[in-house]
Enzyme design. Structure first.
Site, mmCIF file in Angstrom:
data_model
loop_
_atom_site.group_PDB
_atom_site.id
_atom_site.type_symbol
_atom_site.label_atom_id
_atom_site.label_comp_id
_atom_site.label_asym_id
_atom_site.label_seq_id
_atom_site.Cartn_x
_atom_site.Cartn_y
_atom_site.Cartn_z
ATOM 1 N N ASN A 1 1.519 -3.190 4.010
ATOM 2 C CA ASN A 1 0.644 -3.808 3.282
ATOM 3 C C ASN A 1 -0.328 -4.509 4.446
ATOM 4 O O ASN A 1 -0.547 -4.140 5.644
ATOM 5 C CB ASN A 1 1.184 -5.220 2.607
ATOM 6 C CG ASN A 1 0.129 -5.714 1.599
ATOM 7 O OD1 ASN A 1 -0.242 -5.335 0.777
ATOM 8 N ND2 ASN A 1 0.466 -7.170 1.604
ATOM 9 N N ASP B 1 0.854 -1.298 0.172
ATOM 10 C CA ASP B 1 0.107 0.077 0.041
ATOM 11 C C ASP B 1 0.864 1.402 -0.010
ATOM 12 O O ASP B 1 0.242 2.246 -0.486
ATOM 13 C CB ASP B 1 -1.064 -0.104 1.055
ATOM 14 C CG ASP B 1 -2.154 -1.016 0.994
ATOM 15 O OD1 ASP B 1 -1.738 -2.196 1.398
ATOM 16 O OD2 ASP B 1 -3.104 -0.702 0.360
HETATM 17 O O1 MRU Z 1 -7.770 -3.092 2.800
HETATM 18 P P1 MRU Z 1 -7.431 -3.291 1.539
HETATM 19 O O2 MRU Z 1 -8.118 -4.480 1.220
HETATM 20 O O3 MRU Z 1 -7.524 -2.237 0.441
HETATM 21 O O4 MRU Z 1 -6.001 -3.860 1.364
HETATM 22 C C1 MRU Z 1 -5.491 -4.145 0.341
HETATM 23 C C2 MRU Z 1 -3.940 -4.715 0.582
HETATM 24 O O5 MRU Z 1 -3.248 -4.466 1.455
HETATM 25 C C3 MRU Z 1 -3.317 -5.128 -0.851
HETATM 26 O O6 MRU Z 1 -2.190 -6.103 -0.528
HETATM 27 C C4 MRU Z 1 -2.322 -4.042 -1.568
HETATM 28 O O7 MRU Z 1 -3.229 -2.834 -1.560
HETATM 29 C C5 MRU Z 1 -1.961 -4.036 -2.466
HETATM 30 S S1 MRU Z 1 -3.064 -4.569 -3.905
HETATM 31 C C6 MRU Z 1 -2.660 -4.817 -5.383
#
Ligand code: MRU
Length: 347
Positions: free
Chosen positions: A237, A227
């Site tokens: 992440n 992220d």
């Molecule tokens: O809370 P989320 O579902 O948005 O979190 C997503 C993640 O942590 C993913 O691993 C990250 O965004 C990478 S997506 C290619």
């Protein structure tokens, strides 16, 4: 917009005509995953501009700031969101410079085109990440991921799952270990579903099985998305990623991060500065609306930070960064957009 809260049980698409609805959908995780959030925000901004009732450039400029602000308030950790807002803002400012009230229609359609361009670029970028990363995976064996960093979380191909997808398409025989990823269950609901649709073999596990599985052996690599990646390589992440990285190190398994260059936040020296989203307690106390815990205090940090020293490589569309990340990430960020993917999408 495909409603990811209802998957895999139901396939429901929503059509939004108001940017505020798009912002709410991002906040409530109807759409989630860093790159997908960025693309949705860009589309939301384009929608806001397209549907704006502004009759002068001045009015539209004021409304544009409000639209961007609404998008920026949705989720704090994924930097792709702010990258996308920044890119839409740059385009708007370039179009607005020297424009007149009579140019509003042209400006509106140019903003829609910019959002569509971001979408197309992101898809090509994921495929480039896949190509760079596939060679790092074992020719045969088990690869663990976390959360969902696949088509659903991106513009349609995936970062971590894109690497796996590409490796499989190149003939590697990979079985994916999918931790369920409590509390939101992106692993169980989304990654398991996506892999099944693609015919890629997988085994679903609960998050507390990870240590045992590593200890039994046979895990060839871990690949996760990101992220936000700080200048020193520390990576935010989905919650649970850090413990997988620690266990991977303990068991000598390489731990890879796959993410676009837009996920780098070189303004932050380390992961300590990454804002971590705290989500509602109900996501922990309830599963699909059913209470599973008494009314007690709850913590729900949505992300954790994996220290750079546990990361074997960071795979981007411009190449693979290795430690020390302070220099390798800077090099990738500064690299002119000259990779095959970059030049293709910009053509
Ligand atoms: O809370 P989320 O579902 O948005 O979190 C997503 C993640 O942590 C993913 O691993 C990250 O965004 C990478 S997506 C290619």
């Amino acid at each position: 917009m495909l409603d990811q809260r209802r998957l895999p049980g139901e396939i429901v698409y929503h059509t939004y005509a108001d940017y505020r609805e798009v912002a709410r959908a991002i906040k409530e995780m109807e759409i989630r995953g860093a790159p997908a959030i960025g693309v949705a925000a860009a589309m939301g901004i384009a929608l806001g501009v397209e549907r704006s009732a502004a009759r002068s450039l001045g009015e539209l400029k004021t409304e544009f700031s409000e639209i961007c602000e609404a998008m920026a308030k949705t989720r704090p950790t994924a930097v792709d969101l702010f990258w996308a807002i920044g890119r839409m803002r740059e385009r708007f400012e370039a179009l607005a410079a020297g424009a007149k009230d009579g140019d509003l229609a042209r400006l509106r359609s140019a903003m829609v085109e910019e959002a569509q361009r971001i979408h197309a670029e992101k898809r090509a970028i994921d495929e480039a990440i896949g190509r760079h990363g596939a060679a790092l995976l074992p020719r045969e064996g088990r690869v663990m991921t976390q959360c969902n960093a696949g088509a659903l979380a991106t513009a349609g191909y995936g970062t971590a799952l894109g690497v796996i997808r590409m490796a499989v398409s190149e003939g590697r025989r990979i079985e994916v270990l999918v931790p369920e990823t409590r509390p939101y269950l992106q692993g169980a609901r989304l990654t398991a579903w996506e892999l099944q649709q693609d015919g890629i073999p997988l085994t679903l596990i609960t998050d507390n099985m990870v240590g045992h599985i590593f200890k039994r052996g046979g895990v060839g690599a871990v690949v996760v998305g990101a992220d936000r990646i700080a200048a020193n390589g520390d990576t935010a992440n989905k919650i649970g990623t850090y413990q997988i990285a620690v266990l991977a190190r303990e068991h000598g398994v390489p731990f890879y991060v796959a993410a676009p260059v837009s996920t780098l936040d070189l303004s932050l020296p380390s992961g300590e500065h990454i804002p971590i989203e705290e989500r509602p307690g109900e996501e922990v106390t309830h599963i699909q609306g059913v209470r599973i815990a008494p009314e007690v205090a709850v913590a729900n940090p949505a992300f954790d930070v994996t220290p750079a020293r546990l990361i074997a490589a960071i795979i981007t569309e411009r190449g693979v960064a290795r430690p020390p990340y302070a220099s390798s990430l800077r090099q990738l960020a500064d690299a002119a957009a000259s990779t095959a993917a970059d030049s293709r999408v910009r053509a």
